[in-house]
Structures are given as structure tokens and as C-alpha cells.
Design a protein around this motif. Structure first.
Motif, PDB file in Angstrom:
ATOM      1  N   LYS A  77       0.830  -1.195   0.000  1.00  0.00           N
ATOM      2  CA  LYS A  77       0.000   0.000   0.000  1.00  0.00           C
ATOM      3  C   LYS A  77       0.868   1.250   0.000  1.00  0.00           C
ATOM      4  O   LYS A  77       0.533   2.213  -0.669  1.00  0.00           O
ATOM      5  N   SER A  78       1.927   1.273   0.731  1.00  0.00           N
ATOM      6  CA  SER A  78       2.890   2.378   0.755  1.00  0.00           C
ATOM      7  C   SER A  78       2.269   3.731   1.072  1.00  0.00           C
ATOM      8  O   SER A  78       2.556   4.730   0.425  1.00  0.00           O
ATOM      9  N   ASP A  79       1.419   3.778   2.070  1.00  0.00           N
ATOM     10  CA  ASP A  79       0.799   5.022   2.486  1.00  0.00           C
ATOM     11  C   ASP A  79       1.786   5.812   3.354  1.00  0.00           C
ATOM     12  O   ASP A  79       2.313   5.284   4.336  1.00  0.00           O
ATOM     13  N   PRO A  80       2.065   7.070   3.018  1.00  0.00           N
ATOM     14  CA  PRO A  80       3.031   7.851   3.789  1.00  0.00           C
ATOM     15  C   PRO A  80       2.703   7.957   5.285  1.00  0.00           C
ATOM     16  O   PRO A  80       3.592   7.844   6.130  1.00  0.00           O
ATOM     17  N   ALA A  81       1.432   8.181   5.617  1.00  0.00           N
ATOM     18  CA  ALA A  81       1.059   8.298   7.033  1.00  0.00           C
ATOM     19  C   ALA A  81       1.320   6.992   7.774  1.00  0.00           C
ATOM     20  O   ALA A  81       1.833   6.995   8.901  1.00  0.00           O
ATOM     21  N   GLU A  82       0.976   5.877   7.145  1.00  0.00           N
ATOM     22  CA  GLU A  82       1.226   4.578   7.768  1.00  0.00           C
ATOM     23  C   GLU A  82       2.718   4.313   7.914  1.00  0.00           C
ATOM     24  O   GLU A  82       3.157   3.736   8.914  1.00  0.00           O
ATOM     25  N   ALA A  83       3.500   4.742   6.931  1.00  0.00           N
ATOM     26  CA  ALA A  83       4.956   4.549   7.001  1.00  0.00           C
ATOM     27  C   ALA A  83       5.549   5.346   8.159  1.00  0.00           C
ATOM     28  O   ALA A  83       6.414   4.848   8.896  1.00  0.00           O
TER      29      ALA A  83
ATOM     30  N   THR B 176       8.475   2.690  -1.158  1.00  0.00           N
ATOM     31  CA  THR B 176       8.327   3.799  -2.105  1.00  0.00           C
ATOM     32  C   THR B 176       8.982   5.075  -1.589  1.00  0.00           C
ATOM     33  O   THR B 176       9.206   5.239  -0.396  1.00  0.00           O
TER      34      THR B 176
ATOM     35  N   ALA C 146       6.615   7.114   0.891  1.00  0.00           N
ATOM     36  CA  ALA C 146       6.565   6.526   2.230  1.00  0.00           C
ATOM     37  C   ALA C 146       7.907   6.703   2.942  1.00  0.00           C
ATOM     38  O   ALA C 146       7.948   6.953   4.148  1.00  0.00           O
TER      39      ALA C 146
ATOM     40  N   SER D 197      -0.120   8.112 -12.642  1.00  0.00           N
ATOM     41  CA  SER D 197      -0.480   7.950 -11.228  1.00  0.00           C
ATOM     42  C   SER D 197       0.739   7.568 -10.385  1.00  0.00           C
ATOM     43  O   SER D 197       0.648   7.456  -9.176  1.00  0.00           O
ATOM     44  N   SER D 198       1.873   7.375 -11.033  1.00  0.00           N
ATOM     45  CA  SER D 198       3.079   6.921 -10.340  1.00  0.00           C
ATOM     46  C   SER D 198       4.148   8.008 -10.353  1.00  0.00           C
ATOM     47  O   SER D 198       4.603   8.430 -11.420  1.00  0.00           O
TER      48      SER D 198
ATOM     49  N   ALA E 101      -8.768   5.302  -8.904  1.00  0.00           N
ATOM     50  CA  ALA E 101      -8.920   4.227  -7.916  1.00  0.00           C
ATOM     51  C   ALA E 101      -9.800   3.113  -8.478  1.00  0.00           C
ATOM     52  O   ALA E 101      -9.537   1.932  -8.256  1.00  0.00           O
TER      53      ALA E 101
END
Length: 181
Positions: A1-7, A28, A31, A97-98, A126
Motif C-alpha cells: 500500500k505504501s501510504d506515507p502516514a502509515e509509514a 516507495t 513513504a 499515477s506513479s 482508484a
């Protein structure tokens, strides 16, 4: 998923709760950028094997990356397309998107001295990610915008190269069969 907040939260947990002495990851650039302030504040080295964003390690004493930055990759691809494929014209197709794809494409555009006959961007939503057939349909629609002449030239070059590869492969196979006798 590589979500910045989660990282960022994961880095904090690893440092505070688990008392790690180093972190390998995230995968990523986004992240990694989110996790590095927490690692730096704690003096914990963070090693990302796959973060490629240009400038990510600048002024970051505790961040290390294990791969080439986007700008270097774009230059090398340009060199390969020019010197090995001998392509004077290309179609550049970018997954918009990347951040990785956009970074490499930007570096390719800056380094490539031939003609970019079409510069297409795929905008991935999405819904498209959840439904691959929609993404494929969008890709087909966007490819259809490339001019017919450019596409014919591109396909001709691909056929010539594939034919040459097949000829080389068949010759190699015949030589190998001869040696086995």
C-alpha cells in the motif's frame, strides 16, 4: 500500500516500542520521505531498497537507498534507446499515477535527443486499479490517440528487431543442436 502516514507511524512504532537499531524500508519514495524524519530524530538508520526519488537523500544523515535515482534511470533508458535500439523516434507512455514513472519519464525527456512523436499519459483512477479491465480499456483508448504513421513506424521497427532476434536465436539453436550430435 505504501501510504506515507502509515509509514511514518510504523517507523515511530518500530523505534519507540520495538527499539530497533535500523529500519529496512519503506518501499516507495513517498513513504520513505514520510518515515525518515522520525528515524533521523531517533538517530536510527533507515535503508530503503527501492526509493528512487531525486534528492531524497539530500541532507539526510540517516537515510540510505539501495537503487538508482529516477534521473539516472531515465538517462540510462535514453542511452539504451539511442545507442542499442538506434531509435530516432519514440512514443513515450507514462503512468501518470506513479511518481516513479513520472520521474523516470521526465529524465528520459530531458536526455533523449531523438524525436518523441507522442507523449501519452495514463491517468489511473482508484476504480481502474480495482478493476483491471477498466485500466486496460483506458490504456487502449489512449494508445489509439497516437498517430497512425508513428505507430506504423514503431511497429515496423519492433518487427525488424524481433525478426533479427529470431534469426539469431534460430542460428544459435542450430549450432547447439550440431554440438549435441
Amino acid at each position: 500500500k505504501s501510504d506515507p502516514a502509515e509509514a511514518a507511524n510504523a517507523a515511530t512504532k518500530l523505534i519507540s516500542d520495538d527499539k530497533v537499531v535500523a529500519i529496512v524500508g519503506p518501499a516507495t519514495s513517498g513513504a520513505t520521505a514520510a518515515a525518515v524524519p522520525n528515524a533521523t530524530k531517533a538517530g536510527v538508520p533507515l535503508i530503503s531498497p527501492s526509493a528512487t526519488q531525486d534528492g531524497l537523500t539530500k541532507n539526510q544523515e540517516y537515510l540510505f537507498i539501495g537503487t538508482f535515482q529516477d534521473s539516472f534511470q531515465g538517462k540510462i533508458i535514453s542511452k539504451y534507446v539511442t545507442e542499442t535500439l538506434k531509435a530516432k523516434k519514440v512514443v513515450l507512455y507514462t503512468d501518470n499515477s506513479s511518481d516513479y514513472a513520472k520521474g523516470v519519464a521526465k529524465a528520459f525527456r530531458n536526455a533523449y535527443k531523438g524525436e518523441i512523436v507522442a507523449d501519452e499519459k495514463l491517468v489511473v483512477t482508484a476504480l481502474m486499479v480495482k478493476n483491471l479491465s477498466n485500466k486496460q480499456h483506458q490504456l487502449k483508448l489512449q494508445i489509439s490517440t497516437i498517430s497512425q504513421a508513428s505507430l506504423q513506424q514503431l511497429m515496423s521497427q519492433i518487427k525488424q528487431r524481433n525478426s533479427l532476434k529470431l534469426t539469431k536465436r534460430n542460428t544459435t539453436m542450430k549450432n547447439l543442436q550440431h554440438l549435441q550430435r
